[in-house]
Design a protein around this motif. Sequence first.
Motif, mmCIF file in Angstrom:
data_model
loop_
_atom_site.group_PDB
_atom_site.id
_atom_site.type_symbol
_atom_site.label_atom_id
_atom_site.label_comp_id
_atom_site.label_asym_id
_atom_site.label_seq_id
_atom_site.Cartn_x
_atom_site.Cartn_y
_atom_site.Cartn_z
ATOM 1 N N ALA A 297 -7.020 -0.676 15.839
ATOM 2 C CA ALA A 297 -8.386 -0.168 16.068
ATOM 3 C C ALA A 297 -8.617 1.221 15.483
ATOM 4 O O ALA A 297 -9.715 1.529 15.016
ATOM 5 N N SER A 298 -7.597 2.058 15.483
ATOM 6 C CA SER A 298 -7.792 3.445 15.024
ATOM 7 C C SER A 298 -7.693 3.586 13.507
ATOM 8 O O SER A 298 -7.945 4.658 12.968
ATOM 9 N N GLY A 299 -7.327 2.512 12.807
ATOM 10 C CA GLY A 299 -7.118 2.585 11.358
ATOM 11 C C GLY A 299 -8.432 2.661 10.573
ATOM 12 O O GLY A 299 -9.518 2.535 11.144
ATOM 13 N N ARG A 300 -8.298 2.870 9.253
ATOM 14 C CA ARG A 300 -9.506 2.939 8.405
ATOM 15 C C ARG A 300 -10.325 1.662 8.545
ATOM 16 O O ARG A 300 -11.532 1.700 8.790
ATOM 17 N N MET A 301 -9.681 0.502 8.401
ATOM 18 C CA MET A 301 -10.426 -0.749 8.538
ATOM 19 C C MET A 301 -10.747 -1.041 9.994
ATOM 20 O O MET A 301 -11.818 -1.577 10.298
ATOM 21 N N GLY A 302 -9.832 -0.699 10.910
ATOM 22 C CA GLY A 302 -10.087 -0.946 12.326
ATOM 23 C C GLY A 302 -11.409 -0.326 12.768
ATOM 24 O O GLY A 302 -12.256 -0.988 13.384
ATOM 25 N N ASP B 128 -4.066 -1.206 19.781
ATOM 26 C CA ASP B 128 -3.375 -0.280 18.885
ATOM 27 C C ASP B 128 -1.898 -0.265 19.237
ATOM 28 O O ASP B 128 -1.470 -0.912 20.193
ATOM 29 N N ARG B 129 -1.146 0.444 18.432
ATOM 30 C CA ARG B 129 0.297 0.509 18.562
ATOM 31 C C ARG B 129 0.688 1.189 19.872
ATOM 32 O O ARG B 129 0.032 2.146 20.292
ATOM 33 N N SER B 130 1.793 0.708 20.489
ATOM 34 C CA SER B 130 2.306 1.372 21.697
ATOM 35 C C SER B 130 2.573 2.835 21.385
ATOM 36 O O SER B 130 3.109 3.146 20.324
ATOM 37 N N ILE C 272 -6.896 -12.536 8.966
ATOM 38 C CA ILE C 272 -5.857 -11.615 8.479
ATOM 39 C C ILE C 272 -6.303 -10.956 7.177
ATOM 40 O O ILE C 272 -6.431 -11.622 6.139
ATOM 41 N N GLY C 273 -6.503 -9.639 7.240
ATOM 42 C CA GLY C 273 -6.810 -8.889 6.021
ATOM 43 C C GLY C 273 -5.608 -8.112 5.516
ATOM 44 O O GLY C 273 -5.625 -7.601 4.391
ATOM 45 N N THR C 274 -4.580 -8.022 6.343
ATOM 46 C CA THR C 274 -3.375 -7.258 5.989
ATOM 47 C C THR C 274 -2.781 -7.756 4.672
ATOM 48 O O THR C 274 -2.686 -8.971 4.462
ATOM 49 N N THR C 275 -2.364 -6.818 3.824
ATOM 50 C CA THR C 275 -1.733 -7.188 2.549
ATOM 51 C C THR C 275 -0.257 -6.760 2.561
ATOM 52 O O THR C 275 0.191 -6.104 3.487
ATOM 53 N N GLY C 276 0.465 -7.170 1.538
ATOM 54 C CA GLY C 276 1.870 -6.786 1.400
ATOM 55 C C GLY C 276 2.807 -7.705 2.167
ATOM 56 O O GLY C 276 3.977 -7.351 2.385
ATOM 57 N N ARG D 239 -7.026 -16.032 5.897
ATOM 58 C CA ARG D 239 -6.290 -14.898 5.315
ATOM 59 C C ARG D 239 -6.758 -14.680 3.884
ATOM 60 O O ARG D 239 -6.866 -15.633 3.105
ATOM 61 N N ALA D 240 -7.038 -13.428 3.546
ATOM 62 C CA ALA D 240 -7.390 -13.097 2.166
ATOM 63 C C ALA D 240 -7.055 -11.634 1.910
ATOM 64 O O ALA D 240 -7.283 -10.787 2.770
ATOM 65 N N GLY D 241 -6.542 -11.362 0.733
ATOM 66 C CA GLY D 241 -6.225 -9.989 0.340
ATOM 67 C C GLY D 241 -7.478 -9.163 0.117
ATOM 68 O O GLY D 241 -7.415 -7.943 0.000
ATOM 69 N N ASN D 242 -8.610 -9.840 0.059
ATOM 70 C CA ASN D 242 -9.892 -9.122 -0.055
ATOM 71 C C ASN D 242 -10.975 -10.019 0.527
ATOM 72 O O ASN D 242 -11.109 -11.171 0.140
ATOM 73 N N MET D 243 -11.736 -9.474 1.482
ATOM 74 C CA MET D 243 -12.738 -10.279 2.204
ATOM 75 C C MET D 243 -14.135 -10.085 1.640
ATOM 76 O O MET D 243 -15.105 -10.577 2.216
ATOM 77 N N SER D 244 -14.282 -9.336 0.549
ATOM 78 C CA SER D 244 -15.640 -9.067 0.054
ATOM 79 C C SER D 244 -16.174 -10.235 -0.763
ATOM 80 O O SER D 244 -15.417 -10.955 -1.429
ATOM 81 N N HIS E 274 -3.453 6.781 0.450
ATOM 82 C CA HIS E 274 -2.722 6.329 1.644
ATOM 83 C C HIS E 274 -2.188 4.905 1.505
ATOM 84 O O HIS E 274 -1.409 4.459 2.342
ATOM 85 N N LYS E 275 -2.624 4.187 0.485
ATOM 86 C CA LYS E 275 -2.235 2.761 0.401
ATOM 87 C C LYS E 275 -0.732 2.637 0.184
ATOM 88 O O LYS E 275 -0.159 3.323 -0.657
ATOM 89 N N VAL E 276 -0.101 1.701 0.941
ATOM 90 C CA VAL E 276 1.369 1.637 0.919
ATOM 91 C C VAL E 276 1.919 0.482 0.083
ATOM 92 O O VAL E 276 3.120 0.452 -0.193
#
Length: 269
Positions: free
Chosen positions: A12-17, A37-39, A100-104, A124-129, A161-163
């Motif tokens: 939730a706190s992320g850029r996309m969240g 969000d993460r513990s 699922i929008g997560t990539t990698g 699931r898609a690497g891009n939802m646009s 920031h992209k990993v």
Amino acid sequence: MADLPGIVITGASGRMGQMLIRTVLASDKARLVGAVDRSGHDWIGKDLGTCMGGAEIGVTVTDDPLEVFAKAQAVLDFTTPEATVGFAALAAQARAVHVIGTTGLTEDDLAKVAAAARHAVIVRAGNMSLGVNLLVQLTRRVAEALDTDFDIEVVEAHHRHKVDAPSGTALMLGEAAAEGRGVALRDVADRGRDGITGARERGAIGFSAIRGGDVVGEHDVIFAADGERVILRHIATDRGIFARGALKAALWGQGKAPGEYDMADVLGF
Ligand SMILES: NC(=O)C1=CN([C@@H]2O[C@H](COP(=O)(O)OP(=O)(O)OC[C@H]3O[C@@H](n4cnc5c(N)ncnc54)[C@H](OP(=O)(O)O)[C@@H]3O)[C@@H](O)[C@H]2O)C=CC1
Ligand SMILES: O=C(O)C1=N[C@H](C(=O)O)C[C@H](O)C1
């Protein structure tokens, strides 16, 4: 209101969240029922609205995904591969549509996602646009029409920031180009050039990644021959395009048979 599909947003706190939260709150087709969000994250146990700098909205951020998945019809998940694999199993257990929008994701991760999709709907898609998914179709068509006199290169640019690289979108475009040519991407992909690389191999599909600043996402598919180049390009300037696609996927997935789907299914391409 209570009969609108209930949506949970992970990361939730992320850029996309945060973009997904604003998109769902602004929608009259869905309601926000949970945020994960993460513990250990500072937002856990607090009201989501105040975490985002506004008024209370009555949704408390949790680090217990199953508790909120159980009361949701869909989960919008743009986090990390490790988190997404765990969420896929939990969303399937709750029979919630998992977008699922997560990539990698690795081959191993994808096998676990496929296992979860035996019990529930996963989109699931690497891009939802809309624009990128149209570009994927165009790339396949152009690759079908042009022979290997045209060298194919996929060039992408993203924020600092992209990993992961190449981006999920670049890989979707590479897959489409390979399909158009009737070859497997894994046999022709050229993903890292440095030093004395030798001349370019005929039929290779090359990938290059630029990282810097606040670039939302830019992708070029270049078909380069002697004397001419065809360039297909998409430029994203606002993450809202991905969030709107994800919400569309969540609504589309309601009542569908279990299985793994992509945005081409959602958009009817
Ligand atoms: N398919 C598409 O259309 C798009 C896909 N993406 C992809 O979405 C993903 C996220 O991108 P972005 O929002 O920029 O990244 P961010 O790093 O801004 O957001 C990821 C969020 O996930 C959280 N997170 C990590 N692990 C867990 C966990 N176990 N449980 C709950 N939350 C967790 C992170 O928390 P913390 O920071 O505390 O670790 C962070 O808040 C990337 O893979 C990106 O490539 C992005 C845009 C569009
Ligand atoms: O990490 C991002 O930001 C993005 N990731 C996706 C990708 O890997 O292609 C989609 C978009 O380009 C933004």
